[in-house]
Design a protein around this motif. Structure first.
Motif: not given
Length: 306
Positions: A28-46
């Motif tokens: 998601s573009r709302a993250n401070s580190i954006v990884l775009a591949p589809p296997i990454v979730s929208g809000r994956h980790a913190r």
């Protein structure tokens, strides 16, 4: 405090993300580190800095394909250690590092910088950006091997971390009247008489593993990255390190949850250990064995059940 995530292998090689109190990772573009591949979730980790413990903490945000630290899946909040390897979606490996000298810097004066290398066929182009998130085309998700290794090397081996190399020794041409075969035979005999150290481990009175220690550092823990891997809940991912140097063995705890003991003493600092000294890692008992007999097992069996 200030930390960074950087990558040295695969499609993200050259990526460098710096942050202070908190960083969220996802597509998601709302993250401070954006990884775009589809296997990454929208809000994956913190990752965030805990003021009470003065540590950086990693938590998975319910991602579909998970987050791992040193090869072990994150199921709850985990304290990050220096040079921990964080794997997102079982494919994208990043190295975590705390930047110690940040206390003498100003965030306003030094904004986050990022340099990324983007592969295009057989060539690559260097793209320098400011704080704009890094986006990757969907098809790049298949450009990395699933196990995150490159050319047979692990990420730690492939990482550009300085390593101390012993100076090359020059071979003297003076054989003192001995033939080359005699010299080789003496060297082989001398090597056979070098001490070999084994670590025998047991739990509840039952022997569970015997591992041969190599010269230098031998990391012990629950992580597959450790030379001595122990699958026991009382053992931390990187629990302790045993160092073999000049025929002597030293042990040091690495900030484990359940500590390392030499006799009744906690191995907070490096302690020299003698053969048959009582050792304990968490709930696992161990003892050091010294022998001069050459090891009969293949190198691939070291660290496994004997």
């Amino acid at each position: 405090m200030k930390a960074r995530l950087f990558c040295t292998t695969g499609f993200f090689a050259g990526s460098n993300f710096e942050f202070t109190k908190e960083a969220t990772i996802g597509k998601s573009r709302a993250n401070s580190i954006v990884l775009a591949p589809p296997i990454v979730s929208g809000r994956h980790a913190r990752i965030y800095f805990d003021e009470k413990s003065r540590d950086y903490i990693l938590e998975d945000l319910g991602s579909r394909n998970g987050t791992q630290v040193d090869g072990v899946r994150v199921k709850k909040k985990e304290k990050l250690e220096a040079l921990s390897i964080i794997t997102f979606a079982q494919k994208f490996d990043f190295i975590f590092q705390v930047i110690d000298n940040y206390e003498h810097e100003s965030v306003e004066k030094k904004p986050a910088r990022r340099e990324t290398t983007v592969a295009t066929g057989s060539k690559s182009r260097i793209k320098k950006t400011g704080v704009t998130p890094l986006f990757v085309k969907d098809e790049t998700a298949e450009t990395l091997p699933a196990n995150g290794k490159t050319n047979g090397k692990t990420l730690l081996e492939a990482a550009s971390i300085p390593v101390r190399v012993a100076p090359e020794k020059k071979i003297s041409s003076d054989r003192n009247g001995k033939t080359l075969i005699e010299i080789l035979a003496e060297n082989k005999k001398r090597a056979a008489n070098q001490p070999v150290f084994l670590l025998e481990m047991s739990s509840n009175g039952r022997r569970i593993k015997t591992a041969q220690l190599k010269n230098g550092e031998n990391f012990l823990g629950r992580s597959p990255q450790c030379e001595i891997e122990i699958d026991d809940p009382s053992i931390s991912r990187r629990h302790a390190v045993l160092t073999v140097n000049a025929g002597k063995v030293f042990v040091k705890d690495l900030g484990s949850r359940n500590h390392t003991f030499v006799g009744k003493q906690t191995a907070v600092a490096e302690i020299g250990i003698e053969p048959d000294t009582a050792l304990r890692f968490g709930n696992v008992d161990a003892r050091l064995i010294r022998t001069v007999q050459p090891e009969r097992h293949k190198a691939s069996s070291i660290g496994h059940l004997v």
